[in-house]
Motif scaffolding. Sequence first.
Motif, PDB file in Angstrom:
ATOM      1  N   GLU A   1      -4.631  -1.890  -8.761  1.00 44.39           N
ATOM      2  CA  GLU A   1      -3.457  -2.712  -8.495  1.00 44.39           C
ATOM      3  C   GLU A   1      -2.712  -2.197  -7.268  1.00 44.39           C
ATOM      4  O   GLU A   1      -2.285  -2.974  -6.417  1.00 44.39           O
ATOM      5  CB  GLU A   1      -2.553  -2.695  -9.737  1.00 44.39           C
ATOM      6  N   LEU A   2      -2.587  -0.887  -7.158  1.00 39.75           N
ATOM      7  CA  LEU A   2      -1.877  -0.288  -6.022  1.00 39.75           C
ATOM      8  C   LEU A   2      -2.598  -0.563  -4.703  1.00 39.75           C
ATOM      9  O   LEU A   2      -1.975  -0.983  -3.726  1.00 39.75           O
ATOM     10  CB  LEU A   2      -1.722   1.219  -6.244  1.00 39.75           C
ATOM     11  N   VAL A   3      -3.907  -0.358  -4.661  1.00 37.69           N
ATOM     12  CA  VAL A   3      -4.610  -0.579  -3.390  1.00 37.69           C
ATOM     13  C   VAL A   3      -4.688  -2.064  -3.043  1.00 37.69           C
ATOM     14  O   VAL A   3      -4.720  -2.416  -1.861  1.00 37.69           O
ATOM     15  CB  VAL A   3      -6.007   0.090  -3.339  1.00 37.69           C
ATOM     16  N   ALA A   4      -4.670  -2.938  -4.038  1.00 33.73           N
ATOM     17  CA  ALA A   4      -4.636  -4.377  -3.743  1.00 33.73           C
ATOM     18  C   ALA A   4      -3.333  -4.726  -3.029  1.00 33.73           C
ATOM     19  O   ALA A   4      -3.340  -5.461  -2.029  1.00 33.73           O
ATOM     20  CB  ALA A   4      -4.769  -5.188  -5.028  1.00 33.73           C
TER      21      ALA A   4
ATOM     22  N   CYS B   1      -0.994  -3.500   4.793  1.00 32.99           N
ATOM     23  CA  CYS B   1      -1.709  -2.701   5.801  1.00 32.99           C
ATOM     24  C   CYS B   1      -3.185  -3.084   5.725  1.00 32.99           C
ATOM     25  O   CYS B   1      -4.000  -2.376   5.132  1.00 32.99           O
ATOM     26  CB  CYS B   1      -1.511  -1.209   5.547  1.00 32.99           C
ATOM     27  N   SER B   2      -3.493  -4.208   6.341  1.00 32.74           N
ATOM     28  CA  SER B   2      -4.830  -4.782   6.209  1.00 32.74           C
ATOM     29  C   SER B   2      -5.925  -3.958   6.876  1.00 32.74           C
ATOM     30  O   SER B   2      -7.107  -4.214   6.672  1.00 32.74           O
ATOM     31  CB  SER B   2      -4.849  -6.203   6.776  1.00 32.74           C
ATOM     32  N   PHE B   3      -5.548  -2.948   7.652  1.00 37.02           N
ATOM     33  CA  PHE B   3      -6.555  -2.117   8.302  1.00 37.02           C
ATOM     34  C   PHE B   3      -7.238  -1.169   7.328  1.00 37.02           C
ATOM     35  O   PHE B   3      -8.292  -0.638   7.616  1.00 37.02           O
ATOM     36  CB  PHE B   3      -5.938  -1.318   9.464  1.00 37.02           C
ATOM     37  N   PHE B   4      -6.644  -0.935   6.167  1.00 37.41           N
ATOM     38  CA  PHE B   4      -7.257  -0.059   5.172  1.00 37.41           C
ATOM     39  C   PHE B   4      -8.478  -0.735   4.565  1.00 37.41           C
ATOM     40  O   PHE B   4      -8.474  -1.938   4.291  1.00 37.41           O
ATOM     41  CB  PHE B   4      -6.297   0.229   4.010  1.00 37.41           C
ATOM     42  N   GLY B   5      -9.523   0.051   4.310  1.00 37.50           N
ATOM     43  CA  GLY B   5     -10.651  -0.390   3.515  1.00 37.50           C
ATOM     44  C   GLY B   5     -10.666   0.451   2.247  1.00 37.50           C
ATOM     45  O   GLY B   5     -10.527   1.675   2.312  1.00 37.50           O
TER      46      GLY B   5
ATOM     47  N   LEU C   1     -12.612   6.599  -5.138  1.00 31.05           N
ATOM     48  CA  LEU C   1     -11.985   5.613  -4.265  1.00 31.05           C
ATOM     49  C   LEU C   1     -12.204   6.050  -2.830  1.00 31.05           C
ATOM     50  O   LEU C   1     -11.672   7.072  -2.393  1.00 31.05           O
ATOM     51  CB  LEU C   1     -10.480   5.511  -4.563  1.00 31.05           C
ATOM     52  N   ARG C   2     -13.032   5.292  -2.121  1.00 29.05           N
ATOM     53  CA  ARG C   2     -13.284   5.574  -0.710  1.00 29.05           C
ATOM     54  C   ARG C   2     -12.282   4.780   0.115  1.00 29.05           C
ATOM     55  O   ARG C   2     -12.170   3.573  -0.030  1.00 29.05           O
ATOM     56  CB  ARG C   2     -14.697   5.211  -0.309  1.00 29.05           C
TER      57      ARG C   2
END
Length: 112
Positions: free
Chosen positions: A62-65, A71-75, A88-89
Amino acid sequence: MTSEALGGSWVPEACTLPTAEQPLRVAEFDGLFAEGLLGVERQGPTELELVLKASCEVVARELVARESECCSFFGFVFSGGDDGELRLRVSVPVARVDVLDGLAARAAGVLA
């Protein structure tokens, strides 16, 4: 942008999250790390792997979503690890390595 390990913010200036909400998001990552972080492994300059307790999966997803929205640059890629651990990579483009450095330092600080 500052990326001081524990005293400053690793939030990039390009973040679209309202400024008043940024410390709350950092606190959410701190909470996730305090609750379930088992390890931090730097995979390269632009990649970091966080090893978490499997019991933290719902909170972590939920947090990374939500983080991906501002910050759309995160993968972010989740995978199962050994002994029920969650991996979590986290990846960023070269231009955002400072943000990943700050996140890594914050996570490592919890383990210290």
